[in-house]
Design a protein around this motif. Structure first.
Motif, short mmCIF file in Angstrom:
data_model
loop_
_atom_site.label_atom_id
_atom_site.label_comp_id
_atom_site.label_asym_id
_atom_site.label_seq_id
_atom_site.Cartn_x
_atom_site.Cartn_y
_atom_site.Cartn_z
N TYR A 230 16.80 10.72 -2.80
CA TYR A 230 15.66 10.00 -2.23
C TYR A 230 15.81 8.49 -2.43
N VAL A 231 16.17 8.08 -3.63
CA VAL A 231 16.34 6.65 -3.92
C VAL A 231 17.44 6.06 -3.04
N LYS A 232 18.53 6.79 -2.90
CA LYS A 232 19.65 6.33 -2.07
C LYS A 232 19.19 6.17 -0.61
N ASP A 233 18.49 7.17 -0.09
CA ASP A 233 17.99 7.10 1.28
C ASP A 233 17.04 5.93 1.47
N LEU A 234 16.13 5.76 0.53
CA LEU A 234 15.12 4.72 0.64
C LEU A 234 15.75 3.34 0.56
N SER A 235 16.71 3.16 -0.32
CA SER A 235 17.33 1.84 -0.47
C SER A 235 18.20 1.47 0.72
N ALA A 236 18.65 2.46 1.48
CA ALA A 236 19.48 2.19 2.65
C ALA A 236 18.66 1.94 3.90
N LYS A 237 17.34 2.13 3.83
CA LYS A 237 16.47 2.00 5.00
C LYS A 237 16.18 0.53 5.31
N ASP A 238 16.04 0.27 6.59
CA ASP A 238 15.56 -1.01 7.07
C ASP A 238 14.05 -0.84 7.28
N HIS B 52 0.83 -1.21 0.00
CA HIS B 52 0.00 0.00 0.00
C HIS B 52 0.86 1.26 0.00
N MET B 53 2.04 1.20 0.63
CA MET B 53 2.94 2.35 0.61
C MET B 53 3.62 2.46 -0.75
N ARG B 54 3.94 1.32 -1.35
CA ARG B 54 4.56 1.33 -2.68
C ARG B 54 3.60 1.94 -3.70
N GLU B 55 2.31 1.59 -3.63
CA GLU B 55 1.33 2.15 -4.56
C GLU B 55 1.26 3.67 -4.42
N SER C 272 11.91 -2.24 9.00
CA SER C 272 11.43 -2.30 10.38
C SER C 272 11.64 -0.98 11.12
N ALA C 273 12.53 -0.13 10.58
CA ALA C 273 12.80 1.16 11.23
C ALA C 273 11.82 2.24 10.78
N GLY C 274 10.99 1.92 9.78
CA GLY C 274 10.04 2.91 9.27
C GLY C 274 10.61 3.65 8.08
N PHE C 275 9.80 4.54 7.55
CA PHE C 275 10.20 5.27 6.35
C PHE C 275 10.08 6.76 6.59
N GLY C 276 10.79 7.51 5.79
CA GLY C 276 10.70 8.97 5.84
C GLY C 276 11.69 9.57 6.82
N ARG C 277 11.83 10.86 6.69
CA ARG C 277 12.68 11.63 7.60
C ARG C 277 12.25 13.08 7.50
N PRO C 278 12.53 13.84 8.54
CA PRO C 278 12.15 15.27 8.49
C PRO C 278 12.91 16.00 7.38
N ILE C 279 12.27 16.99 6.80
CA ILE C 279 12.92 17.82 5.79
C ILE C 279 13.65 18.94 6.51
N GLU C 280 14.87 19.20 6.08
CA GLU C 280 15.66 20.27 6.69
C GLU C 280 14.92 21.59 6.54
N SER C 281 14.97 22.41 7.58
CA SER C 281 14.26 23.69 7.54
C SER C 281 14.76 24.57 6.39
N LYS C 282 16.04 24.48 6.06
CA LYS C 282 16.59 25.26 4.94
C LYS C 282 15.87 24.89 3.64
#
Length: 84
Positions: free
Chosen positions: A38-46, A4-7, A48-58
């Motif tokens: 984004y692809v690099k970040d996503l492919s390095a994720k586990d 469902h997240m992939r879709e 079980s740790a969840g997805f996403g990260r906060p966007i830098e305020s800059k």
């Protein structure tokens, strides 16, 4: 990644690339760089740790109002998908 997240992600990516088909050439390096990151970040994720990260305020401050609204919509959709 759960189906469902992939879709949700696939639909978002397709829309983003369609919207940038006729972008001015000077915007393309930044666009592709952001997606490569984004692809690099996503492919390095586990998963079980969840997805996403906060966007830098800059980066948030550099966005247009429309971009910020789109980010809010995406965040809302991602939360809905997570609760499926």
């Amino acid at each position: 990644m759960p189906s469902h997240m992939r879709e949700l992600g696939d639909a978002y990516v397709k829309r983003e690339f369609r919207q940038h088909q006729n972008a001015k050439p000077e915007f393309l390096p930044g666009f592709f760089s952001a997606w490569e990151s984004y692809v690099k970040d996503l492919s390095a994720k586990d998963e079980s740790a969840g997805f996403g990260r906060p966007i830098e305020s800059k980066k948030m401050n550099a966005m247009t109002e429309e971009q910020r609204m789109n980010m809010e919509k995406l965040k809302d959709e991602a939360r809905k998908a997570r609760n499926v």
